[in-house]
Design a protein around this motif. Structure first.
Motif, mmCIF file in Angstrom:
data_model
loop_
_atom_site.group_PDB
_atom_site.id
_atom_site.type_symbol
_atom_site.label_atom_id
_atom_site.label_comp_id
_atom_site.label_asym_id
_atom_site.label_seq_id
_atom_site.Cartn_x
_atom_site.Cartn_y
_atom_site.Cartn_z
ATOM 1 N N ASP A 12 11.442 -8.678 -2.415
ATOM 2 C CA ASP A 12 12.373 -9.627 -1.795
ATOM 3 C C ASP A 12 12.256 -9.571 -0.274
ATOM 4 O O ASP A 12 12.466 -10.555 0.409
ATOM 5 C CB ASP A 12 13.824 -9.319 -2.176
ATOM 6 N N SER A 13 11.941 -8.403 0.235
ATOM 7 C CA SER A 13 11.806 -8.210 1.676
ATOM 8 C C SER A 13 10.518 -8.867 2.161
ATOM 9 O O SER A 13 9.435 -8.585 1.641
ATOM 10 C CB SER A 13 11.758 -6.718 1.993
ATOM 11 N N ARG A 14 10.636 -9.698 3.183
ATOM 12 C CA ARG A 14 9.434 -10.354 3.715
ATOM 13 C C ARG A 14 8.492 -9.333 4.343
ATOM 14 O O ARG A 14 7.273 -9.532 4.368
ATOM 15 C CB ARG A 14 9.805 -11.454 4.708
ATOM 16 N N ILE A 15 9.034 -8.217 4.822
ATOM 17 C CA ILE A 15 8.187 -7.174 5.410
ATOM 18 C C ILE A 15 7.345 -6.506 4.329
ATOM 19 O O ILE A 15 6.134 -6.346 4.476
ATOM 20 C CB ILE A 15 9.032 -6.144 6.194
ATOM 21 N N MET A 24 -3.641 -5.949 0.067
ATOM 22 C CA MET A 24 -4.453 -6.584 -0.974
ATOM 23 C C MET A 24 -5.757 -7.121 -0.374
ATOM 24 O O MET A 24 -6.805 -7.046 -0.997
ATOM 25 C CB MET A 24 -3.693 -7.742 -1.641
ATOM 26 N N VAL A 25 -5.688 -7.633 0.851
ATOM 27 C CA VAL A 25 -6.850 -8.231 1.500
ATOM 28 C C VAL A 25 -7.734 -7.178 2.178
ATOM 29 O O VAL A 25 -8.950 -7.235 2.100
ATOM 30 C CB VAL A 25 -6.395 -9.289 2.546
ATOM 31 N N ASN A 26 -7.106 -6.199 2.821
ATOM 32 C CA ASN A 26 -7.856 -5.246 3.646
ATOM 33 C C ASN A 26 -8.203 -3.931 2.976
ATOM 34 O O ASN A 26 -9.008 -3.180 3.501
ATOM 35 C CB ASN A 26 -7.068 -4.944 4.928
ATOM 36 N N GLY A 27 -7.594 -3.605 1.864
ATOM 37 C CA GLY A 27 -7.879 -2.335 1.202
ATOM 38 C C GLY A 27 -7.157 -1.171 1.846
ATOM 39 O O GLY A 27 -6.316 -0.559 1.234
ATOM 40 N N GLU A 28 -7.502 -0.864 3.085
ATOM 41 C CA GLU A 28 -6.854 0.238 3.796
ATOM 42 C C GLU A 28 -6.617 -0.196 5.234
ATOM 43 O O GLU A 28 -7.462 -0.861 5.826
ATOM 44 C CB GLU A 28 -7.745 1.480 3.760
ATOM 45 N N ILE A 29 -5.462 0.178 5.779
ATOM 46 C CA ILE A 29 -5.132 -0.232 7.141
ATOM 47 C C ILE A 29 -4.265 0.828 7.807
ATOM 48 O O ILE A 29 -3.505 1.520 7.136
ATOM 49 C CB ILE A 29 -4.458 -1.631 7.155
ATOM 50 N N SER A 30 -4.393 0.928 9.119
ATOM 51 C CA SER A 30 -3.635 1.940 9.861
ATOM 52 C C SER A 30 -2.206 1.474 10.124
ATOM 53 O O SER A 30 -1.906 0.275 10.111
ATOM 54 C CB SER A 30 -4.319 2.249 11.198
ATOM 55 N N PHE A 31 -1.342 2.439 10.373
ATOM 56 C CA PHE A 31 0.058 2.166 10.699
ATOM 57 C C PHE A 31 0.145 1.222 11.904
ATOM 58 O O PHE A 31 0.876 0.242 11.895
ATOM 59 C CB PHE A 31 0.795 3.484 10.989
ATOM 60 N N GLN A 36 1.295 -4.017 14.456
ATOM 61 C CA GLN A 36 0.912 -5.146 15.313
ATOM 62 C C GLN A 36 0.881 -6.453 14.522
ATOM 63 O O GLN A 36 1.390 -7.465 14.980
ATOM 64 C CB GLN A 36 -0.465 -4.906 15.935
ATOM 65 N N MET A 37 0.270 -6.428 13.343
ATOM 66 C CA MET A 37 0.143 -7.644 12.540
ATOM 67 C C MET A 37 1.507 -8.215 12.151
ATOM 68 O O MET A 37 1.697 -9.426 12.138
ATOM 69 C CB MET A 37 -0.695 -7.375 11.289
ATOM 70 N N LEU A 38 2.440 -7.325 11.822
ATOM 71 C CA LEU A 38 3.762 -7.769 11.366
ATOM 72 C C LEU A 38 4.794 -7.836 12.492
ATOM 73 O O LEU A 38 5.921 -8.254 12.272
ATOM 74 C CB LEU A 38 4.255 -6.845 10.238
ATOM 75 N N GLU A 39 4.382 -7.401 13.693
ATOM 76 C CA GLU A 39 5.255 -7.400 14.872
ATOM 77 C C GLU A 39 6.580 -6.682 14.611
ATOM 78 O O GLU A 39 7.662 -7.248 14.751
ATOM 79 C CB GLU A 39 5.503 -8.848 15.345
ATOM 80 N N LEU A 40 6.460 -5.408 14.223
ATOM 81 C CA LEU A 40 7.630 -4.600 13.880
ATOM 82 C C LEU A 40 7.726 -3.371 14.756
ATOM 83 O O LEU A 40 6.752 -2.948 15.367
ATOM 84 C CB LEU A 40 7.534 -4.151 12.417
ATOM 85 N N THR A 41 8.914 -2.761 14.776
ATOM 86 C CA THR A 41 9.083 -1.470 15.443
ATOM 87 C C THR A 41 8.589 -0.374 14.500
ATOM 88 O O THR A 41 8.483 -0.589 13.283
ATOM 89 C CB THR A 41 10.567 -1.208 15.773
ATOM 90 N N ASP A 42 8.341 0.801 15.062
ATOM 91 C CA ASP A 42 7.899 1.942 14.250
ATOM 92 C C ASP A 42 8.882 2.227 13.117
ATOM 93 O O ASP A 42 8.490 2.374 11.965
ATOM 94 C CB ASP A 42 7.769 3.211 15.110
ATOM 95 N N GLY A 43 10.167 2.328 13.485
ATOM 96 C CA GLY A 43 11.185 2.706 12.506
ATOM 97 C C GLY A 43 11.341 1.689 11.389
ATOM 98 O O GLY A 43 11.491 2.058 10.220
ATOM 99 N N ASN A 44 11.324 0.416 11.733
ATOM 100 C CA ASN A 44 11.476 -0.637 10.742
ATOM 101 C C ASN A 44 10.314 -0.610 9.758
ATOM 102 O O ASN A 44 10.510 -0.619 8.543
ATOM 103 C CB ASN A 44 11.560 -2.003 11.444
ATOM 104 N N LEU A 45 9.085 -0.548 10.278
ATOM 105 C CA LEU A 45 7.914 -0.506 9.402
ATOM 106 C C LEU A 45 7.932 0.755 8.550
ATOM 107 O O LEU A 45 7.690 0.695 7.340
ATOM 108 C CB LEU A 45 6.628 -0.582 10.226
#
Length: 98
Positions: A12-15, A24-31, A36-45
């Protein structure tokens, strides 16, 4: 028939939806790339990643690049299955309301 009955409440969460789509697209990705991609703060992500990890949908890989810690994430088999099921349920819901 309930059109939303087969949707996964966890997405339900858009994040979390965004995190799963990226994995699903990238397989593995860094924090940091996710942040950056989702434009979030550290704590929120971090809180959303914890929820996905606790439900067994993503795996966390901690390592080092030089002297800096590097945390990456990947999708698990059950995460992939759950997300695909959610997308199918969304498609079916859209088709059934036409």
């Amino acid at each position: 028939m309930n059109p939303i009955g087969n949707l996964n409440k966890l997405f339900d969460s858009r994040i979390r939806l965004g995190v799963m789509s990226i994995l699903m697209v990238n397989g593995e990705i860094s924090f940091n790339d996710l942040k950056q991609m989702l434009e979030l703060t550290d704590g929120n992500l971090a809180s959303h990643l914890n929820t996905l990890e606790e439900n067994g949908y993503i795996k966390v890989h901690k390592g080092f690049v030089g002297r800096k810690t590097n945390t990456t994430y990947s999708i698990t088999k059950s995460g992939e299955k759950a997300f695909k099921g959610h997308l199918t349920a969304l498609e079916n819901m859209i088709k059934s309301t036409r």
